[in-house]
Write an enzyme that holds these catalytic residues in place. Structure first.
Site, PDB file in Angstrom:
ATOM      1  N   GLY A 127      -0.900   0.022   6.464  1.00 58.83           N
ATOM      2  CA  GLY A 127      -2.392  -0.909   7.170  1.00 58.83           C
ATOM      3  C   GLY A 127      -2.612  -1.890   6.376  1.00 58.83           C
ATOM      4  O   GLY A 127      -3.212  -3.167   7.063  1.00 58.83           O
ATOM      5  N   HIS A 136      14.841 -15.313  10.241  1.00 57.72           N
ATOM      6  CA  HIS A 136      14.508 -15.234  12.287  1.00 57.72           C
ATOM      7  C   HIS A 136      12.874 -14.861  12.564  1.00 57.72           C
ATOM      8  O   HIS A 136      12.716 -15.506  14.078  1.00 57.72           O
ATOM      9  CB  HIS A 136      15.628 -13.950  13.077  1.00 57.72           C
ATOM     10  CG  HIS A 136      16.561 -14.325  12.968  1.00 57.72           C
ATOM     11  ND1 HIS A 136      17.588 -12.586  13.822  1.00 57.72           N
ATOM     12  CD2 HIS A 136      17.413 -14.563  12.070  1.00 57.72           C
ATOM     13  CE1 HIS A 136      18.767 -13.298  13.894  1.00 57.72           C
ATOM     14  NE2 HIS A 136      18.752 -14.194  12.833  1.00 57.72           N
ATOM     15  N   CYS A 150       1.009  -0.854   0.016  1.00 58.96           N
ATOM     16  CA  CYS A 150      -0.360  -0.491  -0.085  1.00 58.96           C
ATOM     17  C   CYS A 150       1.205   1.209  -0.273  1.00 58.96           C
ATOM     18  O   CYS A 150       2.474   0.428  -0.229  1.00 58.96           O
ATOM     19  CB  CYS A 150      -1.077   0.190   1.816  1.00 58.96           C
ATOM     20  SG  CYS A 150      -0.244   0.287   2.707  1.00 58.96           S
TER      21      CYS A 150
END
Length: 150
Positions: free
Chosen positions: A71, A99, A66
Site C-alpha cells: 500500500g 537498473h 507498511c
C-alpha cells in the site's frame, strides 16, 4: 552523506525505528516522517510524506514501510518523479537501484526481519544506478509520468 527519509504506518513503525537506529549508527542523516506509535494510521499519508521529501530535495532517498509494503509503495508512486520499489530480498534491493534508479524503497514491516532489512537497506543505499541501456527505460518511465500528469 546521504539524507534518508523514513516513514511508516502502524504496520511498519517497529521496523522503521530499528532501521533508524541502524542508520544512525552508520552516521546517516535521518529524516523521521513518522508514525511514531502502533496506533492505527493510514499508509497513504506516510507514503506521500516520503515522496514529497524526496521530490522537493529535503531527502536524497527514502525507505518506507507498511505491513506488507504494498500500500505505501502504491501511495509513493502516485508522485511525479518517484520511483518506489517494493523490495523483499537482497536481489530486489540491489536491482531497484542498479537498473531502475529507484529513489524510494518500500518494505513490509510485518514480513521483513531486521537482519534482512539491514542487508536490503545497505544495498539500496550503496548501489549506484548503472545507466546505459537502463537510462533509456528510465526516460520512458519519466515520459509516461509526464503524460499522466498533464
Amino acid at each position: 552523506m546521504k539524507k534518508v527519509a523514513l516513514a511508516a504506518d502502524h504496520g511498519g513503525v517497529q521496523l522503521k525505528d530499528e532501521i533508524i537506529e541502524y542508520l544512525k549508527s552508520k552516521q546517516f542523516d535521518i529524516l523521521d516522517l513518522g508514525t511514531n506509535s502502533g496506533e492505527s494510521v493510514d499508509y497513504p499519508e506516510y507514503g506521500a510524506k516520503a515522496a514529497v521529501a524526496v521530490t522537493n530535495g529535503e531527502a536524497d532517498c527514502a525507505i518506507i514501510m507498511c505491513g506488507s509494503g504494498i500500500g505505501i509503495s502504491i501511495a509513493a508512486n502516485k508522485f511525479k518523479g518517484v520511483r518506489c520499489a517494493l523490495c523483499f530480498d537482497a536481489y530486489t534491493a540491489k536491482m531497484c537501484r542498479q537498473h531502475n534508479d529507484a529513489n524510494i524503497m518500500a518494505l513490509g514491516g510485518r514480513i521483513t526481519t531486521i537482519d534482512r532489512a539491514k542487508d536490503m537497506v545497505d544495498l539500496f543505499l550503496e548501489t549506484e544506478f548503472e545507466g546505459g541501456r537502463h537510462q533509456r527505460r528510465i526516460d520512458k518511465l519519466d515520459a509516461l509520468a509526464a503524460e499522466s500528469w498533464k
